[in-house]
Design a protein around this motif. Sequence first.
Motif, mmCIF file in Angstrom:
data_model
loop_
_atom_site.group_PDB
_atom_site.id
_atom_site.type_symbol
_atom_site.label_atom_id
_atom_site.label_comp_id
_atom_site.label_asym_id
_atom_site.label_seq_id
_atom_site.Cartn_x
_atom_site.Cartn_y
_atom_site.Cartn_z
ATOM 1 N N GLU A 129 0.827 -1.201 0.000
ATOM 2 C CA GLU A 129 0.000 0.000 0.000
ATOM 3 C C GLU A 129 0.861 1.250 0.000
ATOM 4 O O GLU A 129 0.572 2.230 -0.692
ATOM 5 N N THR A 130 1.959 1.235 0.771
ATOM 6 C CA THR A 130 2.844 2.401 0.852
ATOM 7 C C THR A 130 3.483 2.707 -0.499
ATOM 8 O O THR A 130 3.453 3.847 -0.967
ATOM 9 N N VAL A 131 4.072 1.676 -1.132
ATOM 10 C CA VAL A 131 4.756 1.923 -2.410
ATOM 11 C C VAL A 131 3.746 2.290 -3.496
ATOM 12 O O VAL A 131 4.053 3.063 -4.405
ATOM 13 N N TRP A 132 2.532 1.749 -3.399
ATOM 14 C CA TRP A 132 1.493 2.091 -4.380
ATOM 15 C C TRP A 132 1.125 3.574 -4.262
ATOM 16 O O TRP A 132 0.969 4.270 -5.270
ATOM 17 N N SER A 162 -7.766 -8.202 -3.947
ATOM 18 C CA SER A 162 -7.122 -7.380 -2.913
ATOM 19 C C SER A 162 -6.537 -6.101 -3.511
ATOM 20 O O SER A 162 -6.487 -5.062 -2.847
ATOM 21 N N ILE A 163 -6.112 -6.158 -4.791
ATOM 22 C CA ILE A 163 -5.631 -4.948 -5.476
ATOM 23 C C ILE A 163 -6.784 -3.965 -5.654
ATOM 24 O O ILE A 163 -6.637 -2.762 -5.435
ATOM 25 N N ARG A 164 -7.960 -4.490 -6.007
ATOM 26 C CA ARG A 164 -9.143 -3.632 -6.148
ATOM 27 C C ARG A 164 -9.533 -3.011 -4.794
ATOM 28 O O ARG A 164 -9.755 -1.806 -4.686
ATOM 29 N N ASP A 165 -9.606 -3.867 -3.786
ATOM 30 C CA ASP A 165 -10.163 -3.444 -2.497
ATOM 31 C C ASP A 165 -9.216 -2.550 -1.708
ATOM 32 O O ASP A 165 -9.629 -1.521 -1.167
ATOM 33 N N ARG A 166 -7.945 -2.933 -1.634
ATOM 34 C CA ARG A 166 -7.028 -2.237 -0.729
ATOM 35 C C ARG A 166 -6.258 -1.110 -1.403
ATOM 36 O O ARG A 166 -5.771 -0.205 -0.725
ATOM 37 N N LEU A 167 -6.128 -1.171 -2.723
ATOM 38 C CA LEU A 167 -5.369 -0.123 -3.425
ATOM 39 C C LEU A 167 -6.277 0.809 -4.217
ATOM 40 O O LEU A 167 -5.798 1.771 -4.815
ATOM 41 N N SER A 168 -7.571 0.500 -4.247
ATOM 42 C CA SER A 168 -8.536 1.278 -5.037
ATOM 43 C C SER A 168 -8.061 1.411 -6.484
ATOM 44 O O SER A 168 -8.198 2.464 -7.111
ATOM 45 N N ALA A 169 -7.467 0.334 -6.991
ATOM 46 C CA ALA A 169 -6.914 0.328 -8.355
ATOM 47 C C ALA A 169 -7.876 -0.409 -9.283
ATOM 48 O O ALA A 169 -8.871 -0.986 -8.855
#
Length: 452
Positions: A129-132, A162-169
Amino acid sequence: MTSTVLAPAQLIGAKADPMLKHRNIGIMAHIDAGKTTFTERVLFLSEKIHKTGEVHDGAATMDFLEEERKRGITIQSAATQVDWKTFTVNIIDTPGHVDFTAEVERSLRVLDGAIAVFDGVAGVEAQSETVWRQANKYKVPRLCFINKMDRVGANFEDAVQSIRDRLSARPAPIQIPIGAEAAFKGVIDVVRMKAIHFIDGAEDRKYDEFEIPAELLPMAQKARHDLCEIAAEFDDTLLDLFVEDGEITEELLKAALRKGTLAIGCTPVLCGSALKHKGVRFALDAVLDYLPSPLEMPPVEGDVPRTERRTARKPLDTEPVCLMAFKTIAESTGDLTFVRVYSGVLQKGAKLINPRTGKSERIGRLVRVHANKQEAIDEVRAGDIGACVGLKDTVTGDTLCDEDNPIALSKIVFPDAVISMSLEPKKSGDRDKLGEVIRKILREDPTFRAQT
């Protein structure tokens, strides 16, 4: 069934403008997601090295510091350059530990694209999450590589969710796995609608490609429909074909996905197992297909020193030279300063001005860096990354530019340190040695502060 062999990079000649076939990318991830192993496989596939070293053995090429090899972690970012097909790719392997997040920050500031590596079992983790967020801050287009698909508990769909949910990507899987855990044996190329089987022992140099088996076809068709739906947002022609259930070609789909990736509207997702030499070569292909060349980046903006005016530099050799120092390694023979050239051509012997200090810097030696090895070069073109040896008054974040056309680029902003401690030498005679070491750390680490 056909068996495809990777052609050696040096046998394929580059014909276009070299900078159109140039990529500057970083590898970023949470701790132990497999960044350095991934980079090691890239070096092997591109024939930069002829034998892979493993992180757990303390033999990885990019982890060359003694502490990195002892602990099996990446502490500082390391740079290299590889040739892949007709392209040249600058790669910076960054640390995953939050303690060394400044290394990620300064790397992303000067890169044009990134590959985010995720653990196929854990999916998005804290440092992911930080690097994103750091990549979002600098508007860096990126790809995702779901690694460790051969491990017990690996789940591609959960990792993508998890990319969708946690990174809003907006992940856009361009591959889906064939099997998982011990049964992970290949991928379906969703863009080309082909099945690919990895060949054990071939080290990713060979693979088998064939038509998608009937039992996997419904899953593949759904994946392509979902991919086309995402891509349709970035191309009107593709949107019309999608609405009318027309045939969408591989070329049109790739072009639309590239537009979406560069606009950070979607993120292509691939999968594999770097440790087992599975799928890394397709991630390299995706770097060429979907991440930008320096010429596709917008002009870099900055202030005209001692005025309130703004100015810009296009990524062209014909523009006045302008570069940013983004990393320093303090050495007894002269500090090694990594630079990204944004415009003009940086030549050996050039005299440039540092707008922060108002002082001139003479470019003595220029080198290309591969981990801890150096290769002397005469120039660094606009859009490329190199290193200068022996700069006197230039630190991380400084701009160097043409004296007659000055520009000060926005500085790299680093987080404040959260730990403080006092140091004193055991013997008074060691005071000077301690001071020398502290000054060296100050030159290398932009987050380090010292006071007496």
